[in-house]
Motif scaffolding. Sequence first.
Motif, PDB file in Angstrom:
ATOM      1  N   THR A 121       0.833  -1.193   0.000  1.00 18.10           N
ATOM      2  CA  THR A 121       0.000   0.000   0.000  1.00 18.10           C
ATOM      3  C   THR A 121       0.870   1.246   0.000  1.00 18.10           C
ATOM      4  O   THR A 121       2.057   1.198   0.299  1.00 18.10           O
ATOM      5  CB  THR A 121      -0.901   0.027   1.252  1.00 18.10           C
ATOM      6  N   SER A 122       0.242   2.358  -0.340  1.00 19.11           N
ATOM      7  CA  SER A 122       0.962   3.634  -0.364  1.00 19.11           C
ATOM      8  C   SER A 122       1.519   3.967   1.021  1.00 19.11           C
ATOM      9  O   SER A 122       2.645   4.452   1.140  1.00 19.11           O
ATOM     10  CB  SER A 122       0.018   4.748  -0.838  1.00 19.11           C
ATOM     11  N   THR A 123       0.764   3.681   2.060  1.00 19.93           N
ATOM     12  CA  THR A 123       1.213   3.961   3.431  1.00 19.93           C
ATOM     13  C   THR A 123       2.416   3.109   3.791  1.00 19.93           C
ATOM     14  O   THR A 123       3.401   3.616   4.336  1.00 19.93           O
ATOM     15  CB  THR A 123       0.069   3.702   4.439  1.00 19.93           C
ATOM     16  N   SER A 124       2.383   1.813   3.479  1.00 18.77           N
ATOM     17  CA  SER A 124       3.518   0.959   3.820  1.00 18.77           C
ATOM     18  C   SER A 124       4.738   1.308   2.962  1.00 18.77           C
ATOM     19  O   SER A 124       5.871   1.217   3.425  1.00 18.77           O
ATOM     20  CB  SER A 124       3.162  -0.523   3.701  1.00 18.77           C
ATOM     21  N   ALA A 125       4.530   1.718   1.726  1.00 17.51           N
ATOM     22  CA  ALA A 125       5.646   2.153   0.885  1.00 17.51           C
ATOM     23  C   ALA A 125       6.281   3.415   1.457  1.00 17.51           C
ATOM     24  O   ALA A 125       7.510   3.543   1.499  1.00 17.51           O
ATOM     25  CB  ALA A 125       5.181   2.394  -0.545  1.00 17.51           C
ATOM     26  N   ASP A 126       5.449   4.356   1.911  1.00 15.66           N
ATOM     27  CA  ASP A 126       5.969   5.579   2.542  1.00 15.66           C
ATOM     28  C   ASP A 126       6.753   5.249   3.801  1.00 15.66           C
ATOM     29  O   ASP A 126       7.822   5.824   4.041  1.00 15.66           O
ATOM     30  CB  ASP A 126       4.821   6.540   2.899  1.00 15.66           C
ATOM     31  N   GLN A 127       6.243   4.331   4.601  1.00 17.21           N
ATOM     32  CA  GLN A 127       6.950   3.927   5.824  1.00 17.21           C
ATOM     33  C   GLN A 127       8.293   3.290   5.493  1.00 17.21           C
ATOM     34  O   GLN A 127       9.293   3.551   6.161  1.00 17.21           O
ATOM     35  CB  GLN A 127       6.090   2.972   6.650  1.00 17.21           C
ATOM     36  N   SER A 128       8.328   2.461   4.460  1.00 14.16           N
ATOM     37  CA  SER A 128       9.584   1.827   4.047  1.00 14.16           C
ATOM     38  C   SER A 128      10.588   2.861   3.573  1.00 14.16           C
ATOM     39  O   SER A 128      11.779   2.774   3.891  1.00 14.16           O
ATOM     40  CB  SER A 128       9.329   0.811   2.931  1.00 14.16           C
ATOM     41  N   LEU A 129      10.120   3.847   2.813  1.00  7.64           N
ATOM     42  CA  LEU A 129      11.016   4.904   2.345  1.00  7.64           C
ATOM     43  C   LEU A 129      11.553   5.746   3.501  1.00  7.64           C
ATOM     44  O   LEU A 129      12.742   6.103   3.527  1.00  7.64           O
ATOM     45  CB  LEU A 129      10.309   5.799   1.325  1.00  7.64           C
ATOM     46  N   HIS A 130      10.700   6.046   4.470  1.00  9.48           N
ATOM     47  CA  HIS A 130      11.147   6.813   5.646  1.00  9.48           C
ATOM     48  C   HIS A 130      12.168   6.009   6.449  1.00  9.48           C
ATOM     49  O   HIS A 130      13.168   6.564   6.917  1.00  9.48           O
ATOM     50  CB  HIS A 130       9.953   7.213   6.531  1.00  9.48           C
ATOM     51  N   ALA A 131      11.919   4.710   6.606  1.00 10.41           N
ATOM     52  CA  ALA A 131      12.863   3.861   7.344  1.00 10.41           C
ATOM     53  C   ALA A 131      14.209   3.809   6.619  1.00 10.41           C
ATOM     54  O   ALA A 131      15.268   3.880   7.250  1.00 10.41           O
ATOM     55  CB  ALA A 131      12.288   2.458   7.524  1.00 10.41           C
ATOM     56  N   LEU A 132      14.181   3.691   5.311  1.00 12.86           N
ATOM     57  CA  LEU A 132      15.412   3.669   4.527  1.00 12.86           C
ATOM     58  C   LEU A 132      16.149   5.006   4.624  1.00 12.86           C
ATOM     59  O   LEU A 132      17.374   5.046   4.800  1.00 12.86           O
ATOM     60  CB  LEU A 132      15.095   3.334   3.066  1.00 12.86           C
ATOM     61  N   ALA A 133      15.415   6.105   4.541  1.00 12.38           N
ATOM     62  CA  ALA A 133      16.024   7.434   4.658  1.00 12.38           C
ATOM     63  C   ALA A 133      16.659   7.610   6.039  1.00 12.38           C
ATOM     64  O   ALA A 133      17.763   8.170   6.153  1.00 12.38           O
ATOM     65  CB  ALA A 133      14.986   8.522   4.404  1.00 12.38           C
ATOM     66  N   ASP A 134      15.994   7.130   7.081  1.00 11.74           N
ATOM     67  CA  ASP A 134      16.560   7.222   8.435  1.00 11.74           C
ATOM     68  C   ASP A 134      17.850   6.412   8.529  1.00 11.74           C
ATOM     69  O   ASP A 134      18.845   6.874   9.089  1.00 11.74           O
ATOM     70  CB  ASP A 134      15.556   6.736   9.485  1.00 11.74           C
ATOM     71  N   ARG A 135      17.841   5.226   7.994  1.00 13.93           N
ATOM     72  CA  ARG A 135      19.044   4.382   8.052  1.00 13.93           C
ATOM     73  C   ARG A 135      20.210   5.034   7.303  1.00 13.93           C
ATOM     74  O   ARG A 135      21.340   5.040   7.782  1.00 13.93           O
ATOM     75  CB  ARG A 135      18.752   2.998   7.487  1.00 13.93           C
ATOM     76  N   ILE A 136      19.942   5.590   6.141  1.00 18.97           N
ATOM     77  CA  ILE A 136      20.999   6.270   5.378  1.00 18.97           C
ATOM     78  C   ILE A 136      21.521   7.471   6.171  1.00 18.97           C
ATOM     79  O   ILE A 136      22.735   7.700   6.234  1.00 18.97           O
ATOM     80  CB  ILE A 136      20.482   6.684   3.985  1.00 18.97           C
ATOM     81  N   ALA A 137      20.631   8.220   6.791  1.00 22.63           N
ATOM     82  CA  ALA A 137      21.047   9.383   7.587  1.00 22.63           C
ATOM     83  C   ALA A 137      21.893   8.952   8.784  1.00 22.63           C
ATOM     84  O   ALA A 137      22.870   9.633   9.140  1.00 22.63           O
ATOM     85  CB  ALA A 137      19.819  10.170   8.038  1.00 22.63           C
ATOM     86  N   ILE A 138      21.545   7.843   9.404  1.00 23.23           N
ATOM     87  CA  ILE A 138      22.322   7.330  10.540  1.00 23.23           C
ATOM     88  C   ILE A 138      23.705   6.887  10.068  1.00 23.23           C
ATOM     89  O   ILE A 138      24.719   7.193  10.714  1.00 23.23           O
ATOM     90  CB  ILE A 138      21.561   6.187  11.247  1.00 23.23           C
ATOM     91  N   GLU A 139      23.778   6.199   8.947  1.00 21.88           N
ATOM     92  CA  GLU A 139      25.080   5.785   8.431  1.00 21.88           C
ATOM     93  C   GLU A 139      25.939   6.994   8.056  1.00 21.88           C
ATOM     94  O   GLU A 139      27.163   6.968   8.204  1.00 21.88           O
ATOM     95  CB  GLU A 139      24.905   4.820   7.256  1.00 21.88           C
ATOM     96  N   GLU A 140      25.313   8.080   7.619  1.00 27.31           N
ATOM     97  CA  GLU A 140      26.038   9.326   7.328  1.00 27.31           C
ATOM     98  C   GLU A 140      26.629   9.906   8.621  1.00 27.31           C
ATOM     99  O   GLU A 140      27.772  10.375   8.627  1.00 27.31           O
ATOM    100  CB  GLU A 140      25.098  10.336   6.671  1.00 27.31           C
ATOM    101  N   VAL A 141      25.875   9.864   9.704  1.00 28.65           N
ATOM    102  CA  VAL A 141      26.392  10.333  10.996  1.00 28.65           C
ATOM    103  C   VAL A 141      27.625   9.520  11.393  1.00 28.65           C
ATOM    104  O   VAL A 141      28.634  10.077  11.841  1.00 28.65           O
ATOM    105  CB  VAL A 141      25.300  10.245  12.090  1.00 28.65           C
ATOM    106  N   LEU A 142      27.556   8.214  11.219  1.00 26.47           N
ATOM    107  CA  LEU A 142      28.682   7.353  11.566  1.00 26.47           C
ATOM    108  C   LEU A 142      29.907   7.660  10.701  1.00 26.47           C
ATOM    109  O   LEU A 142      31.045   7.698  11.194  1.00 26.47           O
ATOM    110  CB  LEU A 142      28.279   5.885  11.421  1.00 26.47           C
ATOM    111  N   ALA A 143      29.695   7.921   9.412  1.00 24.66           N
ATOM    112  CA  ALA A 143      30.807   8.274   8.517  1.00 24.66           C
ATOM    113  C   ALA A 143      31.383   9.638   8.889  1.00 24.66           C
ATOM    114  O   ALA A 143      32.608   9.837   8.854  1.00 24.66           O
ATOM    115  CB  ALA A 143      30.340   8.263   7.065  1.00 24.66           C
ATOM    116  N   ARG A 144      30.538  10.579   9.255  1.00 23.17           N
ATOM    117  CA  ARG A 144      31.027  11.911   9.662  1.00 23.17           C
ATOM    118  C   ARG A 144      31.838  11.823  10.955  1.00 23.17           C
ATOM    119  O   ARG A 144      32.793  12.582  11.144  1.00 23.17           O
ATOM    120  CB  ARG A 144      29.878  12.886   9.800  1.00 23.17           C
TER     121      ARG A 144
END
Length: 179
Positions: free
Chosen positions: A2-25
Amino acid sequence: MTSTSADQSLHALADRIAIEEVLARYCRGIDRCDADELARVFTDDAEIDYGDGPKPVDATIDGLMAGLGAMRLTQHNIGNVLCDVDGDAARAETYCVALHILPGTDGEPDVELVVGGRYLDRLVKSDGRWRIANRIYIMDWNRQQASTMQHRGGLFDTLNRHGARAPGDPSYDWWASES
């Protein structure tokens, strides 16, 4: 999906990428001895325990700058990242292998110290930005030997650009330049 679950998956992926960026910084801040970069990856009230007891972030950064600044160079490489995001809070376990070149003493060669360990981080998201609120470091192994590092001679003799501490590292000019 569903559109809602797809949005949740995208937000979760964006959060994970942002966290990995913090670790790299974090690694960049450590290796360039850039206290300002390090301060940006931690919350103002973060507690950090590298194995000698928890300390506030300001004292930790001061200690890191003094200790690592006395070394010829460091290079921290992060690998496996296990991450669990729950809203604006997250936990991460990150594997790290770090190279440290310590100046030799009394005419002895420099010392190469390689350390393998893991960071156990509790992160929080505030104002749309992830930061480390609590860090525990676990050392799994280390190796120490006379360094064979060289900047001149051999195969790489013609290379004239080398890493340095902030702000002398070439990456600072590169990031500051326009596209």
